[in-house]
Design an enzyme around this catalytic site. Structure first.
Site, PDB file in Angstrom:
ATOM      1  CE  LYS A   1      -0.474  -0.431   5.128  1.00  0.00           C
ATOM      2  NZ  LYS A   1      -1.050  -1.078   6.151  1.00  0.00           N
TER       3      LYS A   1
ATOM      4  NE  ARG B   1      -6.862   0.692  11.410  1.00  0.00           N
ATOM      5  CZ  ARG B   1      -5.427   0.551  11.062  1.00  0.00           C
ATOM      6  NH1 ARG B   1      -4.671   1.489  11.069  1.00  0.00           N
ATOM      7  NH2 ARG B   1      -5.053  -0.756  10.435  1.00  0.00           N
TER       8      ARG B   1
ATOM      9  CE1 TYR C   1      15.423  30.709   6.723  1.00  0.00           C
ATOM     10  CE2 TYR C   1      15.498  28.395   6.194  1.00  0.00           C
ATOM     11  CZ  TYR C   1      15.494  29.756   5.824  1.00  0.00           C
ATOM     12  OH  TYR C   1      15.337  30.369   4.480  1.00  0.00           O
TER      13      TYR C   1
ATOM     14  CG  MET D   1      12.228  23.805   0.738  1.00  0.00           C
ATOM     15  SD  MET D   1      11.097  24.839  -0.181  1.00  0.00           S
ATOM     16  CE  MET D   1       9.902  25.438   0.687  1.00  0.00           C
TER      17      MET D   1
HETATM   18  C1  LIG Z   1      -0.311  -1.848   6.472  1.00  0.00           C
HETATM   19  C2  LIG Z   1      -1.053  -3.414   7.084  1.00  0.00           C
HETATM   20  C3  LIG Z   1      -0.152  -4.416   7.166  1.00  0.00           C
HETATM   21  C4  LIG Z   1       1.277  -4.367   7.425  1.00  0.00           C
HETATM   22  O1  LIG Z   1       1.905  -3.638   8.492  1.00  0.00           O
HETATM   23  P1  LIG Z   1       3.349  -3.597   8.923  1.00  0.00           P
HETATM   24  O2  LIG Z   1       3.348  -3.036  10.119  1.00  0.00           O
HETATM   25  O3  LIG Z   1       3.888  -2.585   7.801  1.00  0.00           O
HETATM   26  O4  LIG Z   1       3.929  -4.845   8.545  1.00  0.00           O
HETATM   27  C5  LIG Z   1      -0.833  -5.716   7.431  1.00  0.00           C
HETATM   28  N1  LIG Z   1      -2.115  -5.766   7.762  1.00  0.00           N
HETATM   29  C6  LIG Z   1      -2.789  -4.688   7.589  1.00  0.00           C
HETATM   30  C7  LIG Z   1      -4.391  -4.937   7.435  1.00  0.00           C
HETATM   31  C8  LIG Z   1      -2.322  -3.264   7.197  1.00  0.00           C
HETATM   32  O5  LIG Z   1      -3.073  -2.458   6.964  1.00  0.00           O
END
Ligand SMILES: *Cc1c(COP(=O)(O)O)cnc(C)c1O
Length: 359
Positions: free
Chosen positions: A34, A129, A256, A304
């Site tokens: 992702k 969640r 800065y 930056m």
């Molecule tokens: C992002 C995600 C993972 C992977 O998590 P990591 O901590 O990066 O290994 C696994 N399962 C779900 C549902 C996720 O959203």
């Protein structure tokens, strides 16, 4: 000449880390890609992904991209559909869909697919969640099992605290109690619970498929264990070069806000990398930086386009000297920890303006 900054993606490291997840878990591996492969770029890392058993993501355009690249193995959509039409797309692209709420069951039913799709039924095991509560999980399972649009159903949850020593205990109890009656009826039901932390540290949560993300990229999911200690290899480096040198006197300030004041005479190297490249602006004085192969420290505020490092007493530093911000020598997790964030965020924030090469 372009600015000397460049990121390098190591596809061999990704392949190594996937193999590591397979070996440590003995399970099949959904490589989680992702957020454009945690900022690495799906097309760039694709070669390194080839031995993964499946790819997990949540944007439908990313699923389309990996199918276009020739990926024929399973794809898991971690958030499932956002509307009914997504299930038609899932059918077209042959995607496995997480189902985490009643609305998604309704959309799947309304989609009336010509051929069933596989489902991951998600339980809320304490993170609060997404996912069905343990008390209604069995009902959701039975409802899906009765639908013609549903093929194989896999039981799934996601941990809130897998990076801690006893961090999955409570969630596993909830998951096991709610799923064991379903397993009695169907002993071959598959299960998937583990992110990277659970893949590395909690064998009782491995089951049939694990879903590692951060470890695939060579980041550690733990605050107390480094990636190297987990036998993981960094998949991204961010490198630049020195573009100016300043010799300053005791009491002179740097950058800065004049946040850093030299306690004695110092040599400061200016590096072509700033927060517009994805380097964290909150990195404090002391954050590790490698200059000409020598580990030293950031001083003053990150700008930056530039940041400053202490090269006092380091021989042969000049304009053009190579700098590693993170990668093989400076763990991205060290930069993240100094900046009070996690390696995940730094990877995902690599800026578009940084040129990337594939090693
Ligand atoms: C992002 C995600 C993972 C992977 O998590 P990591 O901590 O990066 O290994 C696994 N399962 C779900 C549902 C996720 O959203």
């Amino acid at each position: 000449m372009p600015r000397p900054i460049i990121a390098t993606i190591f596809t061999d490291a990704i392949a190594h880390n996937i193999k590591r997840a397979q070996q440590v878990s003995g399970a099949k591996v959904w490589a989680t890609i992702k957020a454009n492969g945690y900022g690495h770029g799906i097309e760039r890392i694709f070669k390194g992904l080839k031995n993964a058993d499946g790819l997990a993501m949540l944007d439908f355009d990313e699923a389309q991209r990996v199918r276009d690249l020739g990926w024929t193995k399973p794809i898991l959509m971690l958030e499932g559909g956002f509307e009914m039409a997504d299930y038609l797309l899932a059918h077209q692209l042959d995607l496995t869909m997480v189902i985490h709420c009643p609305e998604q069951i309704t959309w799947l039913e309304q989609a009336a697919l010509p051929k069933p799709i596989d489902i991951y039924l998600k339980m809320n095991s304490g993170m609060n969640r997404v996912g069905f509560a343990p008390e209604v999980y069995g009902d959701a399972y039975r409802c899906l099992k009765g639908m013609p649009s549903v093929g194989q159903v896999t039981l799934m949850t996601h941990f809130a605290n897998a990076d801690l020593k006893d961090g999955v205990h409570e969630a596993m109890n909830r998951f096991n109690s709610a799923t064991s009656p379903l397993m009695l009826g169907s002993p071959h039901l598959q299960r998937s619970c583990s992110n990277s932390a659970a893949t590395l540290a909690h064998p009782e949560a491995h089951f049939d498929w694990v879903r590692p993300g951060i470890m695939i990229y060579g980041g550690s999911p733990f605050a107390t264990q480094t990636a190297a200690e987990c036998d993981l290899q960094a998949a991204m480096s961010l490198e630049s070069a020195v573009i100016a040198i300043q010799n300053i006197k005791q009491g002179d300030a740097v950058g800065y806000g004049s946040k850093f004041v030299a306690p004695s005479d110092m040599t400061i190297a200016v590096v072509a990398c700033g927060y517009a490249d994805g380097y964290p602006r909150h990195a404090p004085t002391g954050t590790p930086v490698l200059v000409g192969g020598v580990r030293t420290r950031l001083v003053g505020r990150v700008s930056m386009d530039m940041l400053m490092v202490d090269v006092t007493g380091i021989a042969n530093v000049q304009v053009g000297t190579a700098v590693e911000l993170w990668g093989q020598h400076i763990a991205i997790d060290d930069v993240a920890q100094a900046s009070e964030t996690i390696g995940y965020e730094l990877m995902c924030a690599l800026a578009l303006r940084v040129p990337v090469r594939i090693a």
